[in-house]
Design an enzyme around this catalytic site. Structure first.
Site, PDB file in Angstrom:
ATOM      1  N   ARG A  83     -25.239 -45.382  14.541  1.00  0.00           N
ATOM      2  CA  ARG A  83     -24.371 -44.847  13.489  1.00  0.00           C
ATOM      3  C   ARG A  83     -23.323 -43.923  14.088  1.00  0.00           C
ATOM      4  O   ARG A  83     -22.200 -43.824  13.596  1.00  0.00           O
ATOM      5  CB  ARG A  83     -25.198 -44.096  12.444  1.00  0.00           C
ATOM      6  CG  ARG A  83     -24.386 -43.695  11.214  1.00  0.00           C
ATOM      7  CD  ARG A  83     -25.160 -42.855  10.232  1.00  0.00           C
ATOM      8  NE  ARG A  83     -24.450 -42.764   8.970  1.00  0.00           N
ATOM      9  CZ  ARG A  83     -23.452 -41.907   8.740  1.00  0.00           C
ATOM     10  NH1 ARG A  83     -23.058 -41.073   9.687  1.00  0.00           N
ATOM     11  NH2 ARG A  83     -22.844 -41.890   7.564  1.00  0.00           N
ATOM     12  N   GLY A 107     -20.063 -36.724   0.440  1.00  0.00           N
ATOM     13  CA  GLY A 107     -20.336 -35.456   1.098  1.00  0.00           C
ATOM     14  C   GLY A 107     -19.439 -34.317   0.672  1.00  0.00           C
ATOM     15  O   GLY A 107     -18.336 -34.520   0.146  1.00  0.00           O
ATOM     16  N   HIS A 128     -16.086 -17.703  -8.993  1.00  0.00           N
ATOM     17  CA  HIS A 128     -17.533 -17.507  -8.988  1.00  0.00           C
ATOM     18  C   HIS A 128     -17.876 -16.221  -9.737  1.00  0.00           C
ATOM     19  O   HIS A 128     -17.020 -15.336  -9.894  1.00  0.00           O
ATOM     20  CB  HIS A 128     -18.042 -17.419  -7.546  1.00  0.00           C
ATOM     21  CG  HIS A 128     -18.092 -18.741  -6.844  1.00  0.00           C
ATOM     22  ND1 HIS A 128     -19.180 -19.575  -6.892  1.00  0.00           N
ATOM     23  CD2 HIS A 128     -17.165 -19.381  -6.084  1.00  0.00           C
ATOM     24  CE1 HIS A 128     -18.953 -20.669  -6.189  1.00  0.00           C
ATOM     25  NE2 HIS A 128     -17.732 -20.577  -5.692  1.00  0.00           N
ATOM     26  N   CYS A 171     -23.717 -31.598   8.531  1.00  0.00           N
ATOM     27  CA  CYS A 171     -22.945 -32.336   9.532  1.00  0.00           C
ATOM     28  C   CYS A 171     -22.187 -31.368  10.433  1.00  0.00           C
ATOM     29  O   CYS A 171     -21.599 -30.383   9.952  1.00  0.00           O
ATOM     30  CB  CYS A 171     -21.962 -33.278   8.839  1.00  0.00           C
ATOM     31  SG  CYS A 171     -21.094 -34.372   9.970  1.00  0.00           S
ATOM     32  N   GLY A 218     -29.417 -33.968   8.739  1.00  0.00           N
ATOM     33  CA  GLY A 218     -28.336 -34.922   8.886  1.00  0.00           C
ATOM     34  C   GLY A 218     -28.780 -36.122   9.692  1.00  0.00           C
ATOM     35  O   GLY A 218     -29.648 -36.012  10.561  1.00  0.00           O
ATOM     36  N   MET A 219     -28.168 -37.265   9.427  1.00  0.00           N
ATOM     37  CA  MET A 219     -28.507 -38.459  10.197  1.00  0.00           C
ATOM     38  C   MET A 219     -27.920 -38.410  11.605  1.00  0.00           C
ATOM     39  O   MET A 219     -28.212 -39.264  12.435  1.00  0.00           O
ATOM     40  CB  MET A 219     -28.039 -39.712   9.460  1.00  0.00           C
ATOM     41  CG  MET A 219     -28.728 -39.913   8.111  1.00  0.00           C
ATOM     42  SD  MET A 219     -30.536 -39.827   8.206  1.00  0.00           S
ATOM     43  CE  MET A 219     -30.902 -41.368   9.037  1.00  0.00           C
TER      44      MET A 219
END
Length: 500
Positions: free
Chosen positions: A414, A346, A485, A312, A394-395
């Site tokens: 959307r 997300g 990490h 996104c 992504g949409m």
């Protein structure tokens, strides 16, 4: 008089916080991951697959429901195609099939063959025009019909004729199992007093129930599935068609749920008698006021996330968004007062982020990139330098926004660009890329839920509500994230639940 701070509060995301360990008497295998998805739907696993055209179609929806989660079918499809996807999920596993696919004595074997291939079944009940059961045709009956004869051979000439082994509708499942065992059959037609077909039970459904004991099912024993709709154009027709197909929840899926169009369609759906049995999920929002607007409209769950997805670009294109931990927390302040569940949509990279989202106030999480690499996702498999990847977009990407003919929907509305006259005028809010191939969904879900159970062990929580109550955050620095990490080492073997 004090002036309000023009820069507001600090927004935090998953990498900014860590959960504090606490006293525990829980072992991971004892942890119960069941939770509320919406006002009336519970799931055994707090995992939803995202309504994206490279993540969730019927295969993914079936696979994730079997693991105890729920799939949300994307709406980048025609209305008929999306309804067909719902139907495939509902037919994939049934305590009793109430509307079985049937054929007639005068149909051809070729037509039966096509239906069996379309619905992935091995045979059909044969009924007359009045619904009376007169036979059954299975692969065994069609085995010796040559490919050249299928178009001319009629069902009545090869079917197994009545009388058949049948049962009355409403039979107890244990009695059905006894009939299967006694007569060594695979399909049990259910008939009424006049011999009309009322349903069908298959032995495979009992096998699947034993194989997937945590599957998300409706009251009829069918897998549950949700589907995305918009608020513009054909949205109402789409919603009604999906309800007719048997959808369990409708997700009003937009980039900004705190908008008049979204609120209006939620109110309309919640007041419509035809839609009253279907939960309506509203989104996406990222503030307390946005969540409150959806609660006031009658939403049965609130989906939270403006711009956190890996594909996104909303936050850089529009400069708008809220880091996800803060967004979930703020939305939960409005939702929890009314007992409305929150979905964190997300931004999750690792299994530990699921627990962070739940402690922040979510009840379930929606996953995109973590599931896009699975076998069951519809994205194409590609090879790059000898490694396998799957396409993921992504949409709000240009490819998802662009029109592709009359039969296929697309994502312009959307992102509130339905009035854009041509594709070259679109403003994308996402990108197209690829993610590493991850294998079957079952393996990925096992690792994700295993990580969540480890979180529950460390915090001393036996249930999701306990985790939400006991979980406490500590904010960490960039150095703390680096320390979290693996560091000061060259990794030679990747773990199934960790990669950089």
């Amino acid at each position: 008089m004090d002036q309000p701070d023009p820069f507001g509060f600090i927004g935090l995301t998953y990498d900014d916080v860590m959960l504090l360990p606490g006293h525990t008497d829980v072992i991971p295998s004892e942890a119960d991951t069941s939770t509320r998805l919406s006002r009336r739907i519970t799931v055994a696993a707090p995992l939803l697959s995202s309504a994206m055209d490279t993540v969730t179609e019927s295969r993914m929806a079936i696979a994730i429901a079997r693991q105890g989660g729920l799939g949300v079918l994307h709406r980048n499809l025609s209305i008929a195609d999306q309804a067909d996807q719902v139907d495939r999920v509902k037919r994939s596993e049934s305590g009793m099939i109430t509307n079985p696919v049937t054929t007639t004595p005068n149909a051809t074997v070729a037509e039966v063959d096509a239906l069996c291939g379309q619905f992935r079944i091995s045979g059909l009940p044969v009924v007359e025009d009045d619904g009376r059961l007169v036979g059954i045709i299975t692969n065994r009956d069609m085995r010796f019909v040559s490919p050249f004869e299928k178009a001319t051979t009629l069902v009545r000439d090869v079917m197994t004729r009545a009388p058949l082994i049948t049962a009355r509708e409403g039979i107890d499942p244990d009695d059905a199992v006894a009939i299967f065992a006694q007569h060594k059959i695979e399909k049990l037609p259910l008939i009424d007093a006049d011999g009309r077909l009322r349903g069908l039970i298959t032995v495979k459904d009992f096998d699947k129930s034993e194989m997937y004991p945590s599957a998300t099912k409706d009251d009829s024993g069918r897998l549950r599935v949700a589907a995305a709709i918009g608020f513009f154009g054909d949205a109402w027709e789409r919603a009604m068609t999906l309800i007719d197909a048997g959808v369990d929840a409708l997700v009003v899926d937009t980039a900004n749920g705190d908008s008049a169009g979204v609120i209006d369609i939620i109110r309309r759906l919640k007041s419509d008698p035809v839609a009253s049995h279907v939960d309506v999920i509203g989104g996406n929002v990222a503030t307390r006021s946005g969540a409150q607007a959806l609660v006031d409209a009658g939403a049965d769950a609130i989906k939270v996330g403006v711009g956190p997805g890996s594909i996104c670009t909303t936050r850089v294109v529009a400069g708008v968004g809220v880091p996800q931990v803060t967004a979930v927390y703020e939305a939960s302040l409005a939702a929890r007062e009314h007992g409305i569940p929150v979905i964190a949509d997300g931004g999750l990279q690792y299994s530990g982020d699921i627990a962070k989202a739940l402690v922040a106030g979510a009840d379930t999480v929606m996953l995109g990139s973590l599931l896009a690499g699975c076998d069951e996702s519809p994205g194409d498999l590609v090879f790059v330098n000898g490694k396998q990847f799957k396409k993921y977009r992504g949409m709000g990407s240009l490819g998802a926004l662009q029109s592709r003919g009359e039969k296929t929907s697309y994502s312009k509305d959307r992102y509130f660009q339905a009035d854009v006259p041509s594709d070259d005028k679109l403003i994308p809010e996402g990108i197209e890329g690829q993610v590493p191939y991850r294998g079957p969904l079952s393996a990925v879900a096992y690792q994700l839920l295993g990580g969540l159970r480890q979180s529950m062990f460390y915090t001393g929580a036996r249930t999701i509500p306990e985790l939400k109550a006991k979980g406490k955050f500590v904010r960490i620095t960039a150095a703390g994230l680096k320390e979290s990490h693996p560091h000061d080492i060259q990794m030679t073997v990747e773990a199934p639940n960790y990669s950089r």
